[in-house]
Design an enzyme around this catalytic site. Sequence first.
Site, PDB file in Angstrom:
ATOM      1  N   THR A 123      20.313 -55.908  84.476  1.00 23.11           N
ATOM      2  CA  THR A 123      20.853 -56.166  83.141  1.00 23.11           C
ATOM      3  C   THR A 123      19.781 -55.817  82.115  1.00 23.11           C
ATOM      4  O   THR A 123      18.704 -55.335  82.465  1.00 23.11           O
ATOM      5  CB  THR A 123      21.251 -57.646  82.985  1.00 23.11           C
ATOM      6  OG1 THR A 123      20.065 -58.450  82.896  1.00 23.11           O
ATOM      7  CG2 THR A 123      22.103 -58.123  84.161  1.00 23.11           C
ATOM      8  N   CYS A 124      20.057 -56.133  80.849  1.00 25.78           N
ATOM      9  CA  CYS A 124      19.076 -55.806  79.810  1.00 25.78           C
ATOM     10  C   CYS A 124      17.810 -56.639  79.944  1.00 25.78           C
ATOM     11  O   CYS A 124      16.755 -56.256  79.442  1.00 25.78           O
ATOM     12  CB  CYS A 124      19.676 -56.004  78.426  1.00 25.78           C
ATOM     13  SG  CYS A 124      20.303 -57.665  78.117  1.00 25.78           S
ATOM     14  N   ASN A 125      17.888 -57.773  80.612  1.00 28.28           N
ATOM     15  CA  ASN A 125      16.725 -58.656  80.713  1.00 28.28           C
ATOM     16  C   ASN A 125      16.105 -58.716  82.096  1.00 28.28           C
ATOM     17  O   ASN A 125      15.077 -59.371  82.278  1.00 28.28           O
ATOM     18  CB  ASN A 125      17.110 -60.083  80.293  1.00 28.28           C
ATOM     19  CG  ASN A 125      17.172 -60.226  78.791  1.00 28.28           C
ATOM     20  OD1 ASN A 125      16.413 -59.594  78.071  1.00 28.28           O
ATOM     21  ND2 ASN A 125      18.092 -61.038  78.308  1.00 28.28           N
TER      22      ASN A 125
ATOM     23  N   SER B 175      17.412 -67.042  81.798  1.00 29.74           N
ATOM     24  CA  SER B 175      17.738 -66.095  80.733  1.00 29.74           C
ATOM     25  C   SER B 175      16.844 -66.314  79.520  1.00 29.74           C
ATOM     26  O   SER B 175      16.290 -67.395  79.325  1.00 29.74           O
ATOM     27  CB  SER B 175      19.204 -66.245  80.320  1.00 29.74           C
ATOM     28  OG  SER B 175      20.064 -65.932  81.398  1.00 29.74           O
TER      29      SER B 175
ATOM     30  N   GLN C 278      26.761 -65.289  79.907  1.00 26.25           N
ATOM     31  CA  GLN C 278      27.092 -63.905  80.220  1.00 26.25           C
ATOM     32  C   GLN C 278      26.523 -63.480  81.574  1.00 26.25           C
ATOM     33  O   GLN C 278      27.133 -62.692  82.297  1.00 26.25           O
ATOM     34  CB  GLN C 278      26.564 -62.979  79.126  1.00 26.25           C
ATOM     35  CG  GLN C 278      26.979 -61.527  79.312  1.00 26.25           C
ATOM     36  CD  GLN C 278      26.418 -60.626  78.232  1.00 26.25           C
ATOM     37  OE1 GLN C 278      25.815 -61.094  77.275  1.00 26.25           O
ATOM     38  NE2 GLN C 278      26.597 -59.335  78.372  1.00 26.25           N
TER      39      GLN C 278
ATOM     40  N   ILE D 103      29.979 -57.334  75.561  1.00 27.93           N
ATOM     41  CA  ILE D 103      29.251 -57.793  74.373  1.00 27.93           C
ATOM     42  C   ILE D 103      29.947 -57.303  73.106  1.00 27.93           C
ATOM     43  O   ILE D 103      30.089 -58.040  72.125  1.00 27.93           O
ATOM     44  CB  ILE D 103      27.789 -57.304  74.415  1.00 27.93           C
ATOM     45  CG1 ILE D 103      27.040 -57.983  75.580  1.00 27.93           C
ATOM     46  CG2 ILE D 103      27.078 -57.593  73.104  1.00 27.93           C
ATOM     47  CD1 ILE D 103      25.618 -57.504  75.754  1.00 27.93           C
ATOM     48  N   GLY D 104      30.399 -56.046  73.119  1.00 28.74           N
ATOM     49  CA  GLY D 104      31.058 -55.487  71.953  1.00 28.74           C
ATOM     50  C   GLY D 104      32.323 -56.235  71.571  1.00 28.74           C
ATOM     51  O   GLY D 104      32.604 -56.452  70.376  1.00 28.74           O
TER      52      GLY D 104
END
Length: 412
Positions: A49-51, A109, A116, A193-194
């Site tokens: 993921t992004c993280n 997170s 999410q 997310i969008g």
Amino acid sequence: MYLLYVGLTHKNTPIHIREAIHFSDDTLEKALKTLYKEKSILEDCIVSTCNRTELYLVVDQLHTGRYYAKHFLADWFQVDVTELEKYLVMKEADEALRHLLKVSVGLESRILGETQILGQLKKAFEKANVVGTTGIILNNAFRQAVSFAKRMHEQYKINERPTSVSFAAIQLLDALNLETSNKTVALIGLGEIGQLLANYLLERSFKQILFFNRTLEKAEKYNRHEHICICPIDALEKELPRADIVFSAVSTQTYLVHPTMLKEQAIVFDLGVPRTVHPTSKVDLYDIDTLTQKLDSYQAQREQIAHQIVLKIDDELIAFDEWRKNLGIVPLIKQLRENALNAQASALDSLERKLPHLSEREHKLIQKHMKSIVNQLLKNPILQLKEMSVGDNSEYDIALVAKIFGLDLTQE
């Protein structure tokens, strides 16, 4: 068999490294299969993921599993393994499962308790399960983690507190106290997310809202007001300069928004990893690291809830350990490996007696190759033995394997 975690996260890895060590959706299946073929890897699941980018593994040997897991990452992303090791974290057995449980509830997170990640975790597991790289151990571990997270969210209502990155972006926009009724806002991407962002934007007053998406059909459900304009993604260069505020919530491997596309003094929120807005853009630009740092409301409450959830994790570890013991297969796998290693040691002793002039380097080289042969020969039998433990004829199958390999079913 051992649970092994190998990963890097936002806690110890800067964004430019996370961007580089990130599996895109279209490469994930190949990556799962490639990792599965590595020595000692019996099961694998990749969460990216992004993280975070994390490998959840079942291995037959911890030290071999650690070695091939980190080299897989280094080879896949073409980075030096010594550079990668600066950021990699490895956890074993109970600590690997503890990490998975904490991740599932959002306790690992950047925004504590965000929900999410649970959906992302489920998606990663389902992908690995369909590809065929998970088995009885990871299947149970991930299903237990998902079930645990759902119970914790229901019990503590942590999801009722503002914790998502999309909310962080909206909260930051609200904090700027802008008069938005005369502003045009653009949203790029209508993924998970969008869509959250879209709902937040529709609750507010804007002169016009521009939705950009690759699939226009996905955006049509928002096309119910005169001030909403649906645009294809390839219209960015033409239409985006009209926007006073831009939210980018799309996943790409290259920059999608460049300085020439943005109005002077525009306010831009880039929620993508890898980043989608070129960082040299002369605008007020907030990337995902900036956004998550801004969200601090309800922090004390989230930390208190997190502490209560952590106390319940030990019970989950006990439950998983009891489940493993009930498999009845772990002792047999341990015996199988010990018998093979004893045979290897015996053969090596015999070789040393017959070749007494071997140098230390030659001795180590022979030992390494002999162990490699053992590992390759054992991998498939261990995989089969592991899966046999839950079949309709499990008792018969286990007894047959034990008889073939001379294993003691009574040994614990």
